[in-house]
Design a protein around this motif. Structure first.
Motif, PDB file in Angstrom:
ATOM      1  N   SER A 133      42.760 -18.825   7.129  1.00 31.72           N
ATOM      2  CA  SER A 133      42.817 -18.343   5.747  1.00 31.72           C
ATOM      3  C   SER A 133      41.705 -17.359   5.414  1.00 31.72           C
ATOM      4  O   SER A 133      41.876 -16.492   4.549  1.00 31.72           O
ATOM      5  CB  SER A 133      42.763 -19.526   4.773  1.00 31.72           C
ATOM      6  OG  SER A 133      41.611 -20.308   5.005  1.00 31.72           O
ATOM      7  N   THR A 186      37.745 -15.435   7.047  1.00 28.97           N
ATOM      8  CA  THR A 186      36.566 -15.333   7.910  1.00 28.97           C
ATOM      9  C   THR A 186      35.501 -14.566   7.140  1.00 28.97           C
ATOM     10  O   THR A 186      35.815 -13.622   6.410  1.00 28.97           O
ATOM     11  CB  THR A 186      36.871 -14.592   9.227  1.00 28.97           C
ATOM     12  OG1 THR A 186      37.404 -13.303   8.925  1.00 28.97           O
ATOM     13  CG2 THR A 186      37.863 -15.370  10.079  1.00 28.97           C
ATOM     14  N   ASP A 215      31.556 -17.761   9.110  1.00 28.00           N
ATOM     15  CA  ASP A 215      32.336 -18.895   8.613  1.00 28.00           C
ATOM     16  C   ASP A 215      33.802 -18.601   8.882  1.00 28.00           C
ATOM     17  O   ASP A 215      34.272 -17.482   8.648  1.00 28.00           O
ATOM     18  CB  ASP A 215      32.144 -19.088   7.102  1.00 28.00           C
ATOM     19  CG  ASP A 215      30.773 -19.632   6.753  1.00 28.00           C
ATOM     20  OD1 ASP A 215      30.135 -20.230   7.637  1.00 28.00           O
ATOM     21  OD2 ASP A 215      30.344 -19.454   5.601  1.00 28.00           O
ATOM     22  N   ASP A 235      37.636 -20.360   8.062  1.00 25.50           N
ATOM     23  CA  ASP A 235      38.447 -21.395   7.412  1.00 25.50           C
ATOM     24  C   ASP A 235      39.832 -21.392   8.044  1.00 25.50           C
ATOM     25  O   ASP A 235      40.490 -20.334   8.119  1.00 25.50           O
ATOM     26  CB  ASP A 235      38.583 -21.110   5.907  1.00 25.50           C
ATOM     27  CG  ASP A 235      37.229 -21.106   5.199  1.00 25.50           C
ATOM     28  OD1 ASP A 235      36.271 -21.679   5.753  1.00 25.50           O
ATOM     29  OD2 ASP A 235      37.148 -20.523   4.093  1.00 25.50           O
ATOM     30  N   LYS A 293      43.583 -23.928   9.244  1.00 24.42           N
ATOM     31  CA  LYS A 293      44.395 -25.142   9.244  1.00 24.42           C
ATOM     32  C   LYS A 293      44.779 -25.472  10.687  1.00 24.42           C
ATOM     33  O   LYS A 293      44.955 -24.558  11.508  1.00 24.42           O
ATOM     34  CB  LYS A 293      45.657 -24.960   8.401  1.00 24.42           C
ATOM     35  CG  LYS A 293      45.385 -24.846   6.903  1.00 24.42           C
ATOM     36  CD  LYS A 293      46.689 -24.742   6.122  1.00 24.42           C
ATOM     37  CE  LYS A 293      46.418 -24.663   4.624  1.00 24.42           C
ATOM     38  NZ  LYS A 293      47.677 -24.582   3.840  1.00 24.42           N
ATOM     39  N   SER A 301      38.172 -27.159  16.887  1.00 22.70           N
ATOM     40  CA  SER A 301      37.147 -26.367  16.208  1.00 22.70           C
ATOM     41  C   SER A 301      36.163 -25.777  17.210  1.00 22.70           C
ATOM     42  O   SER A 301      35.751 -24.618  17.100  1.00 22.70           O
ATOM     43  CB  SER A 301      36.396 -27.235  15.197  1.00 22.70           C
ATOM     44  OG  SER A 301      37.268 -27.706  14.194  1.00 22.70           O
ATOM     45  N   ASN A 349      35.478 -24.368   9.357  1.00 20.90           N
ATOM     46  CA  ASN A 349      35.892 -25.283   8.292  1.00 20.90           C
ATOM     47  C   ASN A 349      37.391 -25.570   8.409  1.00 20.90           C
ATOM     48  O   ASN A 349      38.204 -24.647   8.294  1.00 20.90           O
ATOM     49  CB  ASN A 349      35.601 -24.677   6.912  1.00 20.90           C
ATOM     50  CG  ASN A 349      34.149 -24.269   6.749  1.00 20.90           C
ATOM     51  OD1 ASN A 349      33.254 -25.079   6.932  1.00 20.90           O
ATOM     52  ND2 ASN A 349      33.919 -23.013   6.400  1.00 20.90           N
ATOM     53  N   VAL A 350      37.751 -26.829   8.649  1.00 15.98           N
ATOM     54  CA  VAL A 350      39.156 -27.220   8.687  1.00 15.98           C
ATOM     55  C   VAL A 350      39.584 -27.551   7.268  1.00 15.98           C
ATOM     56  O   VAL A 350      39.168 -28.559   6.690  1.00 15.98           O
ATOM     57  CB  VAL A 350      39.387 -28.420   9.620  1.00 15.98           C
ATOM     58  CG1 VAL A 350      40.864 -28.826   9.612  1.00 15.98           C
ATOM     59  CG2 VAL A 350      38.930 -28.090  11.036  1.00 15.98           C
ATOM     60  N   THR A 351      40.397 -26.677   6.681  1.00 15.02           N
ATOM     61  CA  THR A 351      40.762 -26.816   5.271  1.00 15.02           C
ATOM     62  C   THR A 351      42.019 -27.638   5.059  1.00 15.02           C
ATOM     63  O   THR A 351      42.378 -27.953   3.930  1.00 15.02           O
ATOM     64  CB  THR A 351      40.945 -25.430   4.634  1.00 15.02           C
ATOM     65  OG1 THR A 351      41.968 -24.725   5.341  1.00 15.02           O
ATOM     66  CG2 THR A 351      39.641 -24.641   4.690  1.00 15.02           C
ATOM     67  N   GLY A 352      42.719 -27.978   6.156  1.00 15.80           N
ATOM     68  CA  GLY A 352      43.922 -28.782   5.999  1.00 15.80           C
ATOM     69  C   GLY A 352      44.664 -28.949   7.305  1.00 15.80           C
ATOM     70  O   GLY A 352      44.331 -28.322   8.322  1.00 15.80           O
ATOM     71  N   GLU A 385      48.576 -29.017   9.107  1.00 15.82           N
ATOM     72  CA  GLU A 385      49.935 -28.516   8.924  1.00 15.82           C
ATOM     73  C   GLU A 385      50.831 -29.179   9.964  1.00 15.82           C
ATOM     74  O   GLU A 385      50.665 -28.974  11.168  1.00 15.82           O
ATOM     75  CB  GLU A 385      49.980 -26.997   9.071  1.00 15.82           C
ATOM     76  CG  GLU A 385      51.332 -26.413   8.712  1.00 15.82           C
ATOM     77  CD  GLU A 385      51.283 -24.909   8.550  1.00 15.82           C
ATOM     78  OE1 GLU A 385      52.049 -24.215   9.242  1.00 15.82           O
ATOM     79  OE2 GLU A 385      50.457 -24.422   7.730  1.00 15.82           O
TER      80      GLU A 385
END
Length: 289
Positions: free
Chosen positions: A218, A220, A233, A235, A237, A249, A274-277, A279
């Motif tokens: 989503s 960088t 950073d 982010d 899924k 990761s 960062n694992v935001t979710g 799927e």
């Protein structure tokens, strides 16, 4: 702030030989060094004495322009330390630094903690306008560089293609004395290089998206850690699978760091993934009951 050289280099006399890229500095380096009484030449990261490489590593061995520039400027700690240790043992002596500008020469000298130059010789003092123009045409049209080193040593230390060699006109007892080697580096560089942060971010997003079990990236973000390194950073899924979240990761972190270093020549200090979710494919979705 007043500059103070390292006390262990006080006995070193420093000179500089300056001219724009491709104007024939390396071809005339030994002649100018002899005129100045310089024992050693520093050229593109190498320390040279009478066509022999005695320390350092050539910037022309690097596979991209950014790393070549950083190599020539002694920004890599192990490279810089090795050259400094060599001169601590060689002192007292004299050295001539080859650079594309007065400012670059000063930066190299200060990076090595040497005394400031006693004299700066410019290319137009030892070459005619016609000779300089001819050298620049050769550089632009053929991408060839001259290294003031014998062809035998270039074969051992250089990653590019050797395309010829030059011999000086005066006689000498040493088999490679005064010899210069014509090479074509792995890269072709003429001018300045500027990399936008967005380019690094897009590269990181693409590489991360290709890692197995990454469902999507989503965002960088790139931050300058210091003048030599980046922080990032990422982010994303993740799709559940054979590897757990930490392993995926870590794979992303290593893949992005390796790719950014390789394609840009920039060092990566830290990557925060960062694992935001999660799927799930339709057949793997958990039963909500």
């Amino acid at each position: 702030m007043t500059y103070s050289p390292d006390s262990s280099f006080i006995g070193i006399k420093v000179f500089a030989f300056v001219g724009p890229a491709g104007t024939g500095k390396s071809q005339r380096a030994q002649f100018v060094a002899d005129h100045l009484g310089a024992d050693y030449i520093i050229d593109d990261g190498l320390v040279i004495r009478r066509t022999a490489i005695v320390a350092g590593k050539s910037a022309k061995t690097e596979r991209n322009q950014i790393r070549a520039i950083r190599r020539a400027m002694f920004e890599y700690d192990d490279h810089r330390n090795a050259v400094q240790n060599f001169f601590r043992k060689a002192a007292p002596c004299s050295v001539m630094v080859i650079a594309t500008s007065d400012g670059m020469a000063e930066k190299i000298i200060k990076k090595l903690a040497f005394p400031l130059p006693q004299r700066i010789v410019h290319i137009d003092e030892v070459a005619t306008p016609e000779e300089i123009a001819r050298a620049q045409r050769q550089r632009k049209s053929k991408g060839q560089h001259v290294i003031p080193v014998s062809h035998v040593l270039v074969r051992k230390n250089f990653a590019g293609k050797m395309v010829g060699r030059l011999r000086v006109l005066w006689k000498t007892k040493a088999p490679y004395e005064g010899e210069k080697t014509i090479v074509r580096p792995p890269f072709s560089f003429y001018g300045e290089v500027h990399i936008e942060p967005e380019a690094i971010e897009e590269l990181a997003m693409y590489i991360a998206s290709k890692v197995q079990q990454v469902a999507g990236v989503s965002a960088t973000r790139v931050y300058l850690a210091d003048e030599d390194a980046l922080n990032m950073d990422i982010d994303l899924k993740i799709t559940p699978g054979a590897k757990n979240l930490l392993d995926v990761s870590e794979t992303v972190r290593q893949s992005v760091a390796k790719s950014v270093r390789y394609f840009s020549g920039l060092d990566v200090n830290h990557i925060n993934v960062n694992v935001t979710g999660l799927e799930f494919p339709n057949e793997q979705r958990p039963d909500p009951r």
